[in-house]
Scaffold this motif. Structure first.
Motif, PDB file in Angstrom:
ATOM      1  N   UNK A  47     125.931  63.500  36.231  1.00  0.00           N
ATOM      2  CA  UNK A  47     126.873  64.466  35.677  1.00  0.00           C
ATOM      3  C   UNK A  47     126.854  64.464  34.155  1.00  0.00           C
ATOM      4  N   UNK A  48     126.716  63.291  33.566  1.00  0.00           N
ATOM      5  CA  UNK A  48     126.645  63.202  32.103  1.00  0.00           C
ATOM      6  C   UNK A  48     125.461  64.008  31.582  1.00  0.00           C
ATOM      7  N   UNK A  49     124.302  63.818  32.169  1.00  0.00           N
ATOM      8  CA  UNK A  49     123.118  64.534  31.702  1.00  0.00           C
ATOM      9  C   UNK A  49     123.129  65.994  32.113  1.00  0.00           C
ATOM     10  N   UNK A  50     123.743  66.320  33.236  1.00  0.00           N
ATOM     11  CA  UNK A  50     123.844  67.728  33.629  1.00  0.00           C
ATOM     12  C   UNK A  50     124.727  68.495  32.651  1.00  0.00           C
ATOM     13  N   UNK A  51     125.837  67.897  32.258  1.00  0.00           N
ATOM     14  CA  UNK A  51     126.719  68.544  31.292  1.00  0.00           C
ATOM     15  C   UNK A  51     126.010  68.667  29.943  1.00  0.00           C
ATOM     16  N   UNK A  52     125.238  67.665  29.601  1.00  0.00           N
ATOM     17  CA  UNK A  52     124.569  67.653  28.309  1.00  0.00           C
ATOM     18  C   UNK A  52     123.472  68.715  28.217  1.00  0.00           C
ATOM     19  N   UNK A  53     122.602  68.768  29.190  1.00  0.00           N
ATOM     20  CA  UNK A  53     121.406  69.595  29.072  1.00  0.00           C
ATOM     21  C   UNK A  53     121.496  70.934  29.772  1.00  0.00           C
ATOM     22  N   UNK A  54     122.414  71.094  30.738  1.00  0.00           N
ATOM     23  CA  UNK A  54     122.464  72.339  31.479  1.00  0.00           C
ATOM     24  C   UNK A  54     123.754  73.106  31.260  1.00  0.00           C
TER      25      UNK A  54
END
Length: 145
Positions: A137-144
């Motif tokens: 979720x952290x990386x999904x919020x960051x990159x997408x």
């Protein structure tokens, strides 16, 4: 807000990083790939900016959660002690709950910060699926986003 902070950090480090890293990367990379030096530095600055922004956001969230959690735990313990007749103190008339809450806040924040936001041994295995979901979720919020 975290993404905005990351973009700002990235924008501010891109020029100094370009001045320092362009000659180094140009010496290391074959001439036919020199056109990739600038995008490589740009993406690297974005990744570094996101890492710093998420670290700061995690520190802020830790401090906030430890303040709220410490006060909640202290008030619950004080209420339970009042119900059982161990103490006879009204919550609104005393600073006992705030003092105990801040003590718990400091202990909780120190534990989180000193452990590097990682779970201790038995919990890290038990909660591994939740940790993987948090990372995703952290990386999904960051990159997408």
């Amino acid at each position: 807000r975290t993404v905005a902070l990351a973009v700002s950090i990235s924008d501010h480090i891109r020029k100094p990083a370009g001045l320092i890293l362009t000659p180094v990367l140009a010496a290391l990379i074959p001439p036919e790939y020199h056109h990739w030096v600038s995008p490589l530095i740009s993406v690297g600055c974005k990744v570094a900016g996101m890492w710093v922004a998420w670290l700061l956001a995690r520190i802020i969230a830790t401090c906030h959660a430890s303040m709220i959690g410490g006060l909640m735990a202290a008030r619950a313990a004080m209420s339970l002690a009042n119900q059982r007749g161990l103490i006879k103190v009204a919550e609104d008339d005393s600073m006992l709950d705030e003092a105990a809450g801040w003590a718990l806040c400091v202990v909780g924040a120190y534990f989180q910060l000193s452990s590097g936001f990682s779970l201790p041994f038995p919990l890290n295995i038990l909660l591994l699926p939740v940790s993987v979901l948090e990372w995703f979720l952290t990386w999904a919020v960051t990159w997408f986003n």
